[in-house]
Structures are given as C-alpha cells and as structure tokens.
Design a protein around this motif. Structure first.
Motif, short mmCIF file in Angstrom:
data_model
loop_
_atom_site.label_atom_id
_atom_site.label_comp_id
_atom_site.label_asym_id
_atom_site.label_seq_id
_atom_site.Cartn_x
_atom_site.Cartn_y
_atom_site.Cartn_z
N MET C 69 0.85 -1.17 0.00
CA MET C 69 0.00 0.00 0.00
C MET C 69 0.90 1.23 0.00
O MET C 69 1.72 1.41 0.89
N ILE C 70 0.77 2.05 -1.01
CA ILE C 70 1.62 3.23 -1.10
C ILE C 70 1.08 4.32 -0.19
O ILE C 70 1.75 4.79 0.71
N VAL C 71 -0.10 4.73 -0.46
CA VAL C 71 -0.79 5.59 0.50
C VAL C 71 -2.07 4.85 0.84
O VAL C 71 -2.52 4.02 0.08
N PRO C 72 -2.60 5.16 2.00
CA PRO C 72 -3.75 4.39 2.44
C PRO C 72 -4.83 4.33 1.38
O PRO C 72 -5.19 5.34 0.80
N ILE C 74 -4.60 3.07 -1.48
CA ILE C 74 -4.10 2.90 -2.83
C ILE C 74 -2.93 1.94 -2.82
O ILE C 74 -1.92 2.20 -2.18
N MET C 76 0.06 -0.42 -4.52
CA MET C 76 0.94 -0.66 -5.65
C MET C 76 0.50 -2.03 -6.14
O MET C 76 0.72 -3.04 -5.49
#
Lengths: 496, 510, 511
Positions: C69-72, C74, C76
């Motif tokens: 998870m790259i940003v919560p 979202i 990868m």
C-alpha cells in the motif's frame, strides 16, 4: 489519552546538556564528536520511545513551573508535535555525521557544534510546545541560537546576512508576541487545543487582524514572499547549517507555527465561519502561498549559486506546506504536514550534495559544475533522486505530498491550486534538471573523468537521505513513517 | 524576631548613613580598607532589608514611627510593597561595591578611595530612604541626598568631560528637585500635612482644585526628569556613559528607578488613594510620552559607537517601558491596569539587574583594555569569554528574547497595553525592542565574530572580584526569566496594592 | 468470464530487468563486452515470463499481485489483463531485437555502461506500465519511464542531442503534469483508480463539465507522449538524435505507451459507454485524423531517414488512437493490434536505419543511392517493413488497417476509411522512394566509375570491399523483425498470435 511523562522535557534537555558539555570540553575533537553523536542518538531514542504511544493516540505531557500566571511552561507531545520532533531528531543524527566531516579543518568548531546542539534542542522544543507561549519562547531562542551558525564564516558578507536574518526574524517574533498577547486577552488561554481556542464571537475584524499578524510573524521563518529576503542571504552559512537549519529547523519552525495557529489556535470551524462573514483569511494565505510558489521558482531559475538556487527552491517548497494547511481540508492538511518531512529529507540531500561538492572541488556555482557527475557519481545520483522528488515524480516522497495537496485542493473546490502545483513541478524540473544534466552530460572542463568521491562522512548521509526519499514515497503507508503520524494529527484537527 | 524586623527599615537607612559618615574615619590610615568597610556596611544593610522584606510578606506592611511620635505629627517610615525595591538596592549595592574594589583603584587616586565609598553609601542611603519614607518632606530630603552624591560620583575621576556631564546632570537635577519641592509645598498648602497617607485622606475632603492638580504636574515633571523620560532625558547619556562603570551601574540600574518610585508614591499613593482628582489625563500623557521615549532611546542608541553610550541610551528606552507599564491605569476600573502595572514593576526589578550586568561587563572590558569604542574592541570575546558571555546574556535579556528576564516584562507590558486598548503602545514597545536588539547584536558581533586587533590579543579575563558580581547578575538574568514566578510572587501583591486591589488579587483567566 | 489469479509473474516481469540493469551498471570496466549480452538476456527472460502468462491469459485469466500500500487505500498493484499483455509482449520482443542490435551498433561508443543499464531499466518500466493494475501504479512506472529514457536520448551528448533532450523533457513533463492532474481528479471523483472494470465514472454522478475537463486533461497529457499533433514537437527531434536501436524502441513502444494510456482512459476509466455519451471520442478521432494526414505529408518532405520515420510514427500512433476512440469492436481490435504490429514494423525500420548509419555513415535518403547493393539483407528487411507500413497484404500492417477500416464502417464514419486510405497512399509515397533509391539508383561511386570507364569496382568503398553487410548481431534482429512482419501477418488468426489475445482483451470492453 493524556499521560504525564518526563520524556517531552528530556528530549530538548539532552541537546542542551550536549551543548554545555561541548562548551566545557569541546576543545578536544574526540570528546566533541562523541558528545554530539551520542546526544543525537540518545535524543532520537527518547523521541522514538514515544512514537508507539503517540501513534496509539497518547498525548505525553510535561507541565513545568508556571512561567507566568495563567500560562505554564507546558510541553505536550501530540501527533503534529511528534511528527516534527521525529523528523528533526532523525535528521540531527545524519547532519551531525555530515557536519563532523564537513567542518574538518574549519575554525571555531566548539562554538559551531555547541550552537548546533542548541538549535536542535529548541527545534524539538518548538515541536513539543504545548501552548503558544512555550512555542514563542522556543521560537525566539531558535532565532538567537541560529545566529552564530549563520555568521560562522565571520566574513562581511556573512555578517550582513546574519544581520538581515535577525532583523527579519525578530520583527516577525514581535508580531507573534503581540498577537499571542491578544490571543491571551481574547481567549484567556493560549494552550493548543483541538479544534482551536478562538471563536467567531471574538469579533471577525479583530480575528482577521490577529491572523494576519500571526501569519506575518511566522511567515518570516516560513519565508512566504515578500518575507523571504533573509533566506537566500543566509546561505553563506556552512552547508550543514544550511541543510539542517534552513531546510529543516528554522524554516520548518515557521510553517509548524502556521499549522499550529490555523489548527490549534483558530481552528478549522472558526476560520470557515470567518470566511462566511467575508473575512476569508485562509484563502488570502493560500494565495500568498501560491504566489510564493511560482515567484520563488522563477527566482530560482535565475540563480547560478547552487545553494542560492536551493534556497529559493526552499522558499517555494515551504509554501507547499503553507498552501496545504491553508486549504482547510483533511487531505490538504495531510499533504502539507507530510511535506514537512518529505521536503526536509529531499532538501537536506541536496544541501549535503552541495556541501560535498564544495568541500571536494570548491565549486559553488552551477556554471562551474560541468561533468561533476563523472567525478562524484554517487553523490550526484543522490542529488538526482532528490531533484526528481522535488518535481514530485512517483515513486518519491515528493509525489506523496503533491498527491494529497492536489486531492485537498480538489476537495476545497480550488482547481486553480492544482494547476499551479503542476506548473510548479514543471518549474522545479526547469531549475533542477539542468544541474543534473550539466553534471552527467557535459564534459568536465579539465577533461578529468576519474571518480573522486567525497569523504564517507559526507557521502553516507547523502545516500541515506536519498534512500529515505524513495522509501518515503514507496512505503508511505507503513506505520512509523511520517504519513501515519501526520494522519493522526489531521484526524484530531478535523475531528474525524 | 518580629520585633527586630519592625526596626529593620530604619536600621537600613541608619546603617548606610552611619557607614558613610564613618568611612573616612575607619580608613584614615589605610585607604584601601574603605572597601572592606563599605562592603561590610552594604552586607549589613542587605541583612536588614532581607528581614524587612521577609516581614512584609509574612505580616504585611511595616509602619514605623520615628521616635515613637504618632503620625501625622511624627515622621513615619512606611515599609510597603513598593519599598521592597530596597532589597534590590541593597543586593545590587553590595555587588557593585564588590566590583568597585579593583575597578575604582584603577580609576582614581588612592587617597580618594574613602570619598568614593562614602559617596556610594550615601547614594544608597538616599535611595533606600526615599523608598521607605512615609513623609513628603523626607522624600525630598532623601532625593537631594541621592542626587548630590550622584553628581559627585560622576565627577569623581576629575576628568574634564565628566565634570561637564556632572554639571549638566546637576542643572537638570536641581530644576527637577525644585519642581518636587514646589509640589510638596503646594500639597502642604492644600492639605496642611506632610504625611503621605494623611495627605491622601485630607485630599479627599477638598474639591478638586487647580492647586492639587498643579502639584501633580510638578511632581510628574520632577520625577520624569529624574527618570530621564523623553524629552527631559538629555542629561542621562553623558552622565551614565562617562561615570566610572560601577557608578554607571548604580545610576542606570537604580537611581533612575527612584524617579519611578516617586511617581508611584505620588500618583498612586496620594492621588489615587485620595481619589479627589482624575489624574488619568496625566497618566495618559505620560504613557504616550513613554511610547515615544521607547522609540527615541532605541533609535539614538543605534548610532553610538561607545559601548557605554549604547547602554545609556538603552536605559532611556527601558525607562519608557516602565513608565508605559505604570501609566496603564483607569481611574474607575483599577483592575484594568493590573497587568501593565505588573509589567512596569517587574521591569524595574529586571532592568536593574540587566543594566547593571551590562555596565559592569563594559567596565570590566574597559578596565582590561582601556578601550570603550566598539571598533576598538573587536574580538574581545575570545580573550574575555566569561565577561563577554555575561554581556551577551544581558544583551539578549534586554532585547526581551525568551526565556530571559527581559522577556517577562515585555510580555506583561504588551499584554497590559492590549488589554487596556492601547495597541499602539504595545506596537511601539515591540518596534523599540527590535531596534534594541539590532544594536546589541552589533556589540555581540564585534566582540565575538571579528578578528581581534593587535592590542586586544594581550588581554586576559577580568579579576575575580569583578567576575563574581558579573556572573551572579548574568545568571539572575536567566533565572528570573525561567523562574519568573519568583519575582512575581513579590510583584503581584505590590501591583495589586498600588491599584487599590487586595494583595491576593488574581486577574480573570489567571 | 475471467478469473483473477494471484501470481508472482507480474512482479518478476518488472523486477528481473531491474536486477539486470543494476548488474550491468555495477560491472567493472573489464566486462564491457558482457553488458550488451546481459541486456539481451534480460529482455529474453522478460519475454519468456510474459509468454508464460500468455496461455492463461488467452483463457481469460488475469494475473494479479498486490505489492504494497503506497498511500492508504491505494495499492501498488500489478495486474496483467489481456490489454496489458499485448503491450508487454510487444515491448519484450522489440527490446530483445533492439538490445541485440545495440551490441553491434554501440561497439566502440562511449558510456556503454550507462546506455545498456538504462536500456534495460526502461524495459522494466515499460513492462511496469503494461502490468499496472491501477492508475496510481501506472503513473509511477510512466514517470520512471519518461525520466529513464532521457540519458538514452541524449546519449551522443552533442549540442543537438542535448537540445533535443531538453525539448523532450519539457514536453514530457508538461504532459505528465496533465496526467497527474487527471489521475488525482479521477481519484477525487471516483474514489478509486483501479483498472479492473470498464468505466469507473458515470455521467449522472459526476456531471458533464468535470468529466469533460478530466477527459481532455488525460488526452492532452497522453497525447504528448503519443505524439498527437500539435503536441508532437519532441518526436522529430528526439528520434533521429537517439542511437538507432533506441530510436526503434522510442518509436515502437515509447510513443505507444502514450497511446496505451489513452486506451486505458477510454476503455477502463471512462468506459466506452460514457465516452459515447460525452461525444468526445469523435472529436478525438478527427484530431488524430488530422495528425495522420499532416504527419504523412510532412514525412514526404524529410530527407533525414530517421526523421522521416519519426513523422511516420506520428501518423501510425494516430491509427492506434483512432481505432480506440471509434469504439467499435473491430476498430478497437485494429487499434490494439496495431501497437504490436507497429512495434514490429517501425522497430525493423529503425534498426535498418541504424545499420545504414553504422555501416556507411549516411543519414539522408538522398545519399542512399545504391545502398541496397551494399547492404542487401538489411535493405531487404527494410523493404518488407516499409511495405508493411503501407499496408500491403499479407503483411501485419494490412491486418490492423483492415480491422480499422471495418471498424470505421461499423461506426458509420466513412470519412475515416478515406483518411486511412489516403494515409496508405502517402505512406507509399514516402517509403517507396527510399526503396527505389536504395535498390535502383546507382551509387555515387558507380556513377563515378562508369564515367571513368569500367573499373567501378575498384573505387567502390574505402574498406576495399564491395559488400558492406553488417555483422551478424545487427543483421539477425533486423531479419527476425522482417520475418515477424510477414509471419504475424500471414498467420494473424492463429492461436497465440497477437490477434487472438487482442480479441480476448477487447471482449471485456466492447461488446
């Protein structure tokens, strides 16, 4: 949950102790280094030990003697404070290593390292300040402690820069003091609270004037145009100072103050109420930030001195943070706050590189840096990564901030912000990429392509920071990285 | 013990007076002994003043009838909260006398040493007496004692310039004393008494008439000259800059405060208590003048090269702070002036400490180098680190940088001005503070961050008898900033009683 | 109809070239000769991994990996659907050919370390773009790709190259700013960026104006890379200046990544229905038609061979986009298929141009008289590819053009059929003269020799031999490319050939 704890006090005290020890026995290089590094590490451990609790929503508080009646000397570690404290204490370790390498052979090292420690102490103090008054105390102390570092070279140019720095920041400080007093008068307290301690019943006009004064005050350190004049001149300081203080501590103290004012003194709802009454001060701030972003980028384009260019870029990047917090949306605030950390790591990498180049080749101007990438490939590689981060390219840290800033702007219904942010990325590219290009794709003037890297104490910090820039972008959502902390802070501000 | 404390105020005055008189006698054969004598006297007086202050805070004000004659017929010594300034006077007096040991031997001929210490003790006697007397005429007498010894002290080095400065001070001082005397006379004419509390009581029974108003104006003018407020400040820079440094410290730290004490006594002790006439027009005018004083003092200081001249002008500026603080008074709502009053009073205390530190440091530097111009003193910080370190702390403090003592004052006065609705005064103060810092940074720059010139290289640190007072004072600049509640414990009840509020008064929100 | 399978293969496809790239970079000076072969190996392994997914994909399987998870909210997220597989397949193949060709082409050139490591790195990012499961991941790889190509474009480090590089950077950064904006706006509107279904937006929910802003931001952003006029400015400068094997990639895949982006936007983000509701597809179709015609006319005027090929590329990208925005089954078939087909053809053409430059130093068409005799195999391959470009059956170019024409008719827009036919004619007009010049005109030396009476062979060339044919590493890729152009055209409809997978891919979106 509020926990009484000694650690919020301990964190700044460690650095003060370190400064005292350096003043006492700092003539000895070995002792000086040991003091600096061990204090940096111990402090980091102390701050880190609170991280787990802070993420879980604990608020650590140390209440000291009542400083003056009605206002006590209060240290309070909430999400935002923890965030800033963590960033600055982490960077202190790295910068200390770098400074040891960089200051080799310079004069007055005792003074340098002692004040260096003091500055970090006050920065953590700012981070952990529990009320506006404590914040102001540390804020002014920071101004004073930074001065000997700015004028370290003791050249006429440095002295001029130092004077300029003081005039700007102290004028700003006076405005803050004035409006702090006004706040106390209106609210009968200056303790940071969520969501804010002022309400619209205090009079819209007065609140607007106060807001303006606060912003002018903190805006000096946050280098919002036209209050930014001191920052480029202050680049005469030795590079570790520029790196830590002008990319991290001093300027961030300004934006941190702005964040505190907006979210803990005024509060989102009050500012929104003010906007309804026709005093949309947050928007004014937002526009100031937008103008700064663009103008500073344009100025950066025109600089030939590498550090000067970095300075203008700092001016521009700081306004990203101001912009984020002035949007008054959760995503915007998150983007702004997390950019405090992201910009810190990116900009510190760049300053480290500028310092390493100067130390190795005595070149200060970009126009002299032909083919420096051949000579110092690893150093310039870290610079490249940081540049890409500044442009906000994925998967670097800069992208995460930009992502949230844009989302926040859309949330606030301000499409123009998104456009300007994107334009600014482009300008960032325009002034950073030519450096990378010159370093790698132009032949050095002396035709010498041999690799000749800087000393490891200079190189390792660059590499660590650059790796961190990528890590902050790739693993933004792991616990213990800035985003999680910033999220905690934002949750409180908006009462989510 | 309580009985003893009751006598302490008067004992203080007597100690100083007797000490002064006896100095030439005890040091007839050995001139240098006069220092030890004066030091002993000052320590003794310090003991008495501590007792008196302790008693004040445990039992309340001491009213002492001289010779047992009941006021208003006899002379009354009234040791109230304002009088606790005597503690500060005795402490600073002792430290400055200690400092004088080396300094003054260097500056004046040995046979004149007893004269010097006599005059210092007389000066202290005058100040202490002025602060504790409850009688208007006594007030005038003590004022003259301290003024005269002050003139003499300035001129003691027998240089041409100091004589001029002393004469200038004398002329202005004499005029101001006349004003005060005329004021006393007019009030006596109106009320028929010289005892202050009695005067206040009787003033109530008279209609507000021009005479008492006129007396007020005379007092204000007189004391403002003594306090060196704009535009009657012209005597101060020369006098303070040219006097020997310990004397400058005394003059700047304490003597000008006497003018303030006088204002407090008259305006708040008599006129407010009397309640007969609305003096807010006057205080308002004083406040505006004070705001100008802050700016003017700071502005002129900026253009000086002589370090003591810089300090002298900054004294003017700081007197502006204090007067601004005590001018924030509303006739009908005394509590509105509370914070400003606290600020003004605490600045009396803090400025005394800070300015003494500055002058003593300057003195130590001049003693060691013989130079007094900034341009000659470059790089001195590397040679005299302790002195210059103390100087820096004091400089930061006077500029009001937190967490030093000076900041507390700035905070309260600004807060008071805002609460009183005088934002412009607060603004003037803050602008002045920036100026102040600008020129102090000039000093710090010169002494720390410039390459030392040839003659400076041979200098070493000042002697211990100078360092001890300097270090003690410099540490107090920090301690009273961080632990501001210590002086505030004394100053809050003082401010409250001055305004006619109960001593335990707590402002809303506090 | 399709099932999703969690698999490591997408990750491997991206990470293996990265590892190879690092290895190439770290190798010492004494291993210079290995670098090229390592690059070839990297593309071969990648191709193999992509091929491993092919059978499953044809059955409708979708391979997925949630990386992190790259940003919560979202991830990868890698997800190989059929559409992505087409691009990955084309990329890996072309890279294989191009890397091999590079070994010969780059012999003796400077900075080989940089060249080969970045070349391989670009492969990784391209595959990354192809296998991205959401637009966030897509953006990451897209940007990395854009940046990593820069050192390859400016490889020569001449002032011209640097100027072209600068132009490229400016164009691409402006473009990606639009893309970034659009992606953020999408997330704002839809709350998701996933590419797993046909359309995540709806007219009713989001309103017409925001959707129009969004659509055109995407179009402008991707059009820069896809070289849609008037945003094509960087292409004619960058293509000729880059080393020829990389020009092949630039032209064959890089610009196609832009077109692929448009495809993703139209098919995955908006969905065919919404695009039709908005009516923007047709406008886009007219714009690209304009591009197709104008670029072909401009190509006529170019004397520099690689520049001519570059203009041709601009036109061919128009085909792909045209097919996509017409939104009928056949047209989309044609568009998607043309990604692979164009990669084969244009790759071959550029590799041939590279061989010519390397062997003779000649860059301009006007100098190439009689070159066919010196480089018979190379020019033979060139001819086949050029014929493919014109759309001669049974070559690959014909297949895509055929479906495009049918698609246009299906959409009832006969005008685009005419555009396609005019474009073919123009294609013939600028490709055939090259072939003619190469094979049927006498070279300068021959003319000279004839004038001097018969001993032409003596004065043929400085190296003293008549035949100038390139070394095997350069010939083999060219021949493989040309064979590809023929075979894929001939057996277009066979299983495991591109068309089969394209059919499955399109079936998800256009019914």
């Amino acid at each position: 949950m509020i926990v009484n704890d000694i650690r919020p006090l301990l964190a700044p005290m460690i650095s003060i102790l370190c400064a005292v020890l350096i003043f006492w026995r700092g003539g000895n290089a070995f002792l000086r280094r040991s003091f600096s590094i061990s204090a940096a590490i111990v402090k980091w451990v102390v701050v880190f030990s609170m991280l787990q609790g802070s993420l879980a929503g604990k608020i650590y508080v140390t209440e000291l003697i009542p400083f003056v009646p009605g206002i006590s000397f209060l240290l309070r570690v909430d999400g935002l404070g923890m965030f800033f404290g963590m960033v600055s204490s982490t960077l202190w370790i790295i910068t200390t290593v770098y400074a040891i390498g960089y200051m080799e052979g310079e004069h007055a090292r005792k003074r340098f390292f002692a004040f260096f420690a003091l500055c970090v102490s006050t920065t953590v103090g700012i981070a952990f300040a529990g009320n506006l008054f404590t914040l102001f105390v540390f804020y002014e102390m920071l101004t004073v402690c930074t001065y000997p570092l700015v004028i370290h070279e003791e050249t006429p140019e440095a002295m001029r820069a130092g004077r300029k720095y003081l005039v700007y920041t102290l004028t700003g400080g006076s405005l803050i003091l004035f409006s702090t007093a006004l706040t106390f008068y209106l609210a009968d307290t200056v303790t940071f609270a969520e969501p804010g301690i002022l309400s619209i019943s205090n009079g819209v006009g007065l609140l607007a004037a106060m807001f303006a004064m606060f912003m002018l005050g903190f805006g000096v350190k946050a280098a919002i145009m036209p209050l930014h004049g001191w920052l480029p001149s202050a680049m005469v300081a030795p590079t570790p100072v520029s790196a830590l203080l002008h990319a991290v501590a001093v300027v961030k103290a300004g934006v941190f103050g702005i964040t505190r004012i907006i979210y803990n003194i005024f509060g989102v709802s009050t500012l929104k109420d003010m906007a309804l009454e026709g005093m949309d001060v947050a928007s004014v701030l937002m526009w100031a930030a937008l103008i700064t972003i663009i103008c500073a980028s344009l100025m950066a384009l025109m600089q030939d001195g590498l550090k000067k260019r970095l300075a203008y870029s700092t001016v521009s990047q700081l306004s990203y943070i101001v912009l984020g917090v002035s949007l008054l949306t959760p995503d915007g605030a998150l983007g702004g706050i997390v950019h405090i950390a992201n910009q810190a790591f990116m900009k510190i990498t760049m300053f480290f590189v500028a310092g390493a180049i100067y130390k190795k080749t005595h070149k200060k101007n970009i126009s002299e840096m032909h083919g420096i990438g051949h000579k110092m490939p690893l150093t310039m590689a870290t610079f490249t990564i940081a540049s890409l981060g500044m442009m906000g390219l994925p998967p670097t840290a800069g992208f995460i901030s930009k992502w949230y800033l844009c989302l926040g702007a859309l949330d606030a219904g301000k499409m123009v912000v998104v456009v300007i942010l994107l334009l600014s990325s482009f300008l960032n590219a325009a002034y950073f990429l030519p450096i990378v290009y010159r370093a790698y794709f132009m032949k050095p003037q002396d035709g010498n392509l041999k690799t000749d890297e800087a000393h490891w104490t200079l190189l390792v910090p660059c590499v660590i920071c650059a790796l961190y820039v990528i890590a902050l972008g790739l693993f933004a959502d792991l616990p213990f990285v800035p985003l999680a902390l910033a999220r905690g802070a934002v949750t409180g501000f908006f009462g989510l | 013990m309580a009985e003893f404390a009751h006598h302490c105020p008067v004992l203080m005055v007597i100690t100083f007076l007797a000490g002064a008189v006896l100095t030439p006698i005890v040091s007839k054969s050995k001139k240098k002994f006069s220092f030890w004598w004066a030091f002993f006297v000052s320590l003794l007086a310090l003991l008495f003043s501590s007792c008196a202050v302790w008693s004040l805070y445990t039992k309340g004000p001491i009213s002492y009838w001289l010779g047992g004659w009941e006021p208003p017929y006899g002379i009354e010594i009234y040791f109230d909260y304002i009088s606790s300034i005597t503690f500060l006077m005795t402490v600073l007096g002792a430290l400055i006398i200690l400092y004088s040991k080396k300094y003054i031997e260097h500056d004046i001929k040995e046979e004149k040493l007893p004269v010097y210490y006599t005059l210092v003790l007389l000066l202290l006697c005058g100040m202490v007496g002025f602060s504790i007397t409850g009688d208007m005429f006594n007030l005038y007498v003590f004022l003259e004692i301290l003024s005269l010894s002050g003139y003499a002290l300035i001129a003691i080095t027998e240089e041409k310039l100091t004589a001029m400065a002393s004469f200038k001070y004398l002329v202005m001082g004499a005029v101001s004393s006349m004003c005060v005397l005329a004021g006393v006379a007019l009030l006596y004419n109106v009320t028929g008494t010289l005892n202050m509390s009695d005067m206040a009581l009787r003033l109530q029974q008279f209609e507000p008439i021009a005479t008492s108003y006129m007396a007020l104006c005379l007092f204000v003018v007189g004391f403002c000259v003594k306090a060196a407020m704009f535009p009657v400040h012209v005597w101060l820079p020369d006098a303070h800059a040219l006097a020997p440094s310990p004397v400058s410290a005394l003059l700047s730290g304490l003597v000008i405060k006497v003018g303030i004490v006088g204002l407090l006594r008259v305006i708040y002790g008599i006129y407010r208590l009397g309640g007969a006439i609305d003096f807010t027009t006057v205080t308002n005018f004083m406040g505006w003048l004070a705001a100008i004083t802050v700016l003017v003092g700071a502005f002129f200081a900026f253009f000086q090269d002589d370090i003591k001249m810089i300090f002298a002008y900054s004294s003017i500026s700081n007197i502006g702070y204090i007067i601004m603080g005590i001018s924030l008074i509303s006739f009908t709502q005394p509590e509105r002036g509370y914070l400003g009053m606290v600020g003004g009073l605490i600045h009396i205390f803090n400025h005394a400490i800070i300015k003494s530190t500055l002058f003593l440091c300057a003195g130590a530097i001049i003693y060691k180098t013989g130079f007094r111009k900034l341009s000659d003193l470059r790089g001195i910080g590397k040679k005299m680190p302790i002195t210059c370190g103390a100087l820096t702390i004091a400089a930061l403090s006077i500029a009001g940088i937190p967490p030093t003592a000076g900041f507390i004052c700035k905070w309260f006065i600004v807060l008071g001005a805002i609460e009183f609705g005088r934002g412009i005064w607060a603004a003037a103060l803050l602008i002045g503070a920036i100026f102040v810092f600008a020129y102090y940074i000039k000093i710090v720059n010169a002494i720390f961050f410039r390459e030392p010139a040839e003659p400076i290289l041979e200098v070493d640190e000042a002697p211990l008898s100078m360092l001890i007072p300097i270090v003690i004072l410099a540490i107090s600049c920090l301690v009273f900033g961080v632990f501001a509640y210590l002086p505030l414990a004394v100053i809050k009840p003082a401010a409250a009683t001055i305004l006619g509020l109960p001593p335990t008064y707590i402002p809303p929100g506090g | 109809m399709h099932e999703e399978v969690s698999s490591i293969l997408p990750v491997l496809a991206v990470s293996i070239p990265v590892l190879f790239s690092i290895t190439i970079f770290l190798l010492g000076k004494e291993y210079d000769c290995w670098r090229g072969w390592l690059a070839v190996a990297a593309s071969a392994v990648t191709l193999f991994i992509v091929l491993l997914m092919l059978p499953g994909s044809l059955k409708g399987t979708i391979f997925e990996t949630h990386l992190m998870m790259i940003v919560p909210g979202i991830w990868m997220f890698l997800r190989v659907d059929q559409l992505g597989l087409v691009l990955a397949l084309g990329a890996a193949t072309l890279w294989f050919l191009s890397s091999m060709h590079s070994i010969g082409y780059m012999e003796g050139a400077h900075a080989q370390k940089r060249y080969f490591s970045f070349l391989t790195l670009c492969l990784a990012w391209t595959v990354g773009v192809a296998v991205s499961g959401n637009f966030f991941t897509y953006l990451i790889f897209y940007e990395l790709f854009s940046i990593s190509t820069y050192p390859l474009i400016v490889h020569e480090e001449t002032p011209d190259a640097l100027a072209a590089g600068k132009k490229y950077m400016i164009y691409i950064l402006v473009g990606s700013s639009f893309v970034l904006f659009a992606i953020i706006y999408t997330y704002f509107l839809a709350g998701t960026l996933t590419l797993s279904q046909a359309g995540i937006l709806s007219l009713a929910e989001h309103g017409r104006v925001p959707l129009l802003i969004l659509f055109w931001s995407y179009m402008i952003g991707f059009s820069v890379k896809a070289a849609v006029m008037p945003l094509h400015g960087w292409v004619p400068d960058a293509h000729p200046i880059a080393p020829a094997p990389f020009s092949a990639i630039l032209s064959g895949i890089m610009v196609a990544v832009g077109a692929f982006g448009i495809m993703r936007v139209v098919l995955n983000v908006f969905g065919p229905t919404l695009v039709q509701e908005l009516g923007t597809g047709l406008i886009m179709a007219y714009i690209v038609s304009f591009t197709i015609i104008v670029s072909s006319i401009l190509a006529l005027d170019q004397d520099n061979l690689k520049r001519r090929l570059a203009y041709s590329t601009i036109g061919q990208m128009g085909y792909i986009i045209l097919g996509t925005v017409l939104l009928t089954t056949y047209s989309v078939w044609g568009g998607v298929l043309h990604i692979v087909n164009h990669a084969f053809m244009k790759g071959t053409l550029f590799l041939c141009a590279g061989t010519i430059i390397k062997q003779t130093g000649k860059k301009n068409v006007s100098e190439m008289r009689g070159i066919g005799k010196k480089l018979p195999i190379t020019m033979g391959a060139f001819t086949i590819a050029a014929l493919g470009m014109i759309g001669v059956p049974p070559l690959v170019g014909f297949i895509s053009k055929w479906y495009l024409c049918i698609g246009s008719l299906e959409a009832g827009e006969i005008i685009f059929v005419i555009v396609l036919l005019i474009s073919s004619l123009l294609g013939a007009a600028y490709f055939l003269p090259i072939v003619y010049t190469a094979f049927f005109q006498k070279s300068d030396e021959e003319v000279l020799g004839e004038e001097h009476g018969g001993h032409a062979a003596v004065a043929v060339d400085p190296k003293g031999k008549k035949q100038l044919e390139a070394p095997r590493v350069m010939v083999v890729p060219v021949v493989l490319g040309a064979m590809g152009v023929i075979i894929v055209g001939l057996f277009a409809d066979l299983r495991y050939f591109p068309l089969s997978i394209v059919k499955v891919a399109v079936s998800f979106f256009v019914k």
